[in-house]
Design an enzyme around this catalytic site. Structure first.
Site, PDB file in Angstrom:
ATOM      1  N   HIS A  60      32.037  36.188  42.088  1.00 46.98           N
ATOM      2  CA  HIS A  60      31.707  36.365  40.517  1.00 46.98           C
ATOM      3  C   HIS A  60      32.770  36.211  39.568  1.00 46.98           C
ATOM      4  CE1 HIS A  60      32.772  40.509  41.131  1.00 46.98           C
ATOM      5  NE2 HIS A  60      32.492  40.804  39.756  1.00 46.98           N
ATOM      6  N   HIS A  62      33.996  37.915  37.049  1.00 45.44           N
ATOM      7  CA  HIS A  62      34.607  39.002  36.315  1.00 45.44           C
ATOM      8  C   HIS A  62      36.266  38.800  36.577  1.00 45.44           C
ATOM      9  CE1 HIS A  62      30.937  41.840  35.836  1.00 45.44           C
ATOM     10  NE2 HIS A  62      31.106  41.008  34.779  1.00 45.44           N
ATOM     11  N   ASP A  64      38.741  40.480  37.561  1.00 47.77           N
ATOM     12  CA  ASP A  64      39.511  41.160  38.439  1.00 47.77           C
ATOM     13  C   ASP A  64      38.976  40.546  39.783  1.00 47.77           C
ATOM     14  OD1 ASP A  64      36.993  42.269  38.073  1.00 47.77           O
ATOM     15  OD2 ASP A  64      37.566  44.169  39.334  1.00 47.77           O
ATOM     16  N   HIS A  65      38.426  39.503  39.836  1.00 48.95           N
ATOM     17  CA  HIS A  65      38.066  38.972  41.302  1.00 48.95           C
ATOM     18  C   HIS A  65      38.335  37.401  41.093  1.00 48.95           C
ATOM     19  CE1 HIS A  65      35.366  42.009  43.040  1.00 48.95           C
ATOM     20  NE2 HIS A  65      35.379  42.398  41.662  1.00 48.95           N
ATOM     21  N   HIS A 140      24.625  42.684  40.443  1.00 50.35           N
ATOM     22  CA  HIS A 140      25.693  43.112  39.542  1.00 50.35           C
ATOM     23  C   HIS A 140      25.314  42.644  38.220  1.00 50.35           C
ATOM     24  CE1 HIS A 140      29.331  44.768  38.783  1.00 50.35           C
ATOM     25  NE2 HIS A 140      30.238  43.728  38.424  1.00 50.35           N
ATOM     26  N   ASP A 210      30.912  42.573  44.062  1.00 52.18           N
ATOM     27  CA  ASP A 210      30.508  43.914  43.388  1.00 52.18           C
ATOM     28  C   ASP A 210      29.134  43.988  43.615  1.00 52.18           C
ATOM     29  OD1 ASP A 210      33.446  44.128  42.889  1.00 52.18           O
ATOM     30  OD2 ASP A 210      32.937  44.299  40.739  1.00 52.18           O
ATOM     31  N   HIS A 268      37.713  48.292  46.806  1.00 55.37           N
ATOM     32  CA  HIS A 268      37.041  48.244  45.335  1.00 55.37           C
ATOM     33  C   HIS A 268      36.911  49.659  44.678  1.00 55.37           C
ATOM     34  CE1 HIS A 268      34.847  47.070  41.701  1.00 55.37           C
ATOM     35  NE2 HIS A 268      35.761  45.893  41.850  1.00 55.37           N
TER      36      HIS A 268
END
Length: 301
Positions: A60, A62, A64-65, A140, A210, A268
């Protein structure tokens, strides 16, 4: 099958923890799953060959990914890569990466292919003669997929003693490994089960991060070998997990139990806790086969 965790902490990178990224080696293929900031540094630190990564899966959008993705794409260019690179991720990933490449005048000198995902049902997104990859729709705050990696069942194994006993010519060996019976010159039919052993069982690995606690994913991961499931919080923060659409270690273990997986890998983690050992302790109250993911951890299955 080998899993190397490059990073498995939530939100922002720190000097001693890294956001989500991991490498799955399966049937001599290297798949990069998510690409948080600092991924290419972690690839070097863990001595993983860049050149063997041809497929990258982004869960996805976001940061941090995927904030490490454009840097990795650019480094491949600087290393004079010529092999095609395929990126699988949510719709919009092509726009955000190509915009950065265009504004920095840094177009790749290799084929860069985006496979944008929009489906809300599980779908096959990659397949070759040895491996199949499906999406696992997750719940999410933005459109998110997990990924299921499945080995295809290999050839049956020759029982050489039996094959030689019946004086079967080597030209028939592949036919036998493909599961076929053999008719001898005298007309006798030798059943394949006499000539072969069962193939090595195919392995499977699911990446689920997530996501909020969501039992609808269970049919997609039923009876698999290894489940990586996010466990951002401990159960005492269950309310915060629900608010942010994440999971607790206990909830991750509950999914593993209900899906009847063989092993659970946690990751995570929120950095608010003193020790990640607390996550394993909590999960093991529900599900016994728990492995603790951590930056640089490597698991052979």
């Amino acid at each position: 099958m080998k899993l190397t965790i490059l990073g498995c902490y939530a939100a922002t990178p720190r000097s001693f923890t890294n956001p989500t990224s991991q490498v799955l080696e399966i049937r001599n293929r290297l798949f990069l799953i998510d690409c948080g900031e600092g991924t290419q540094v972690q690839l070097r630190r863990n001595k993983i060959k860049f050149s063997k990564i041809n497929h990258i899966f982004i869960s996805h959008l976001h940061g941090d990914h995927f904030f490490g993705l454009v840097g990795l794409v650019s480094t491949f260019m600087l290393l004079n890569r010529t092999t095609d690179l395929h990126i699988y991720g949510p719709k919009g990933i092509k726009e955000v990466i190509t915009l950065q490449l265009r504004l920095s005048n840094s177009w790749t000198n290799y084929g860069l292919f985006f496979h944008e995902l929009e489906a809300t049902e599980s779908e096959i997104i990659y397949e070759d003669e040895k491996v199949l990859v499906k999406t696992i729709p997750l719940k999410h705050r933005v459109y998110t997929n997990g990924f299921l990696f499945q080995e295809k069942v290999g050839d049956r194994k020759l029982n050489l003693d039996a094959v030689q006993n019946f004086e079967i010519d080597q030209c028939y060996y592949q036919k036998i490994k493909n599961g076929k019976d053999i008719t001898l010159d005298d007309g006798r039919v030798i059943e394949n089960a006499i000539l072969t052993y069962d193939p090595i069982p195919a392995k499977s690995y699911a990446f689920c991060s997530d996501t909020a606690y969501d039992e609808t994913i269970i049919p997609n991961i039923q009876n698999i070998d290894i489940l990586y499931h996010e466990s951002t919080f401990l159960q005492q923060e269950e309310g915060l997990a629900a608010k942010t659409m994440h999971c607790t270690a206990k909830q991750a273990a509950t999914i593993a139990l209900k899906a009847n997986v063989k092993q659970l890998v946690l990751g995570h983690y929120s950095t608010r806790y003193e020790s990640i050992a607390l996550f394993k302790e909590e999960a093991e109250t529900i599900f016994p086969e728990v492995l603790l993911g951590d930056d640089g951890a490597s698991f052979d299955f």
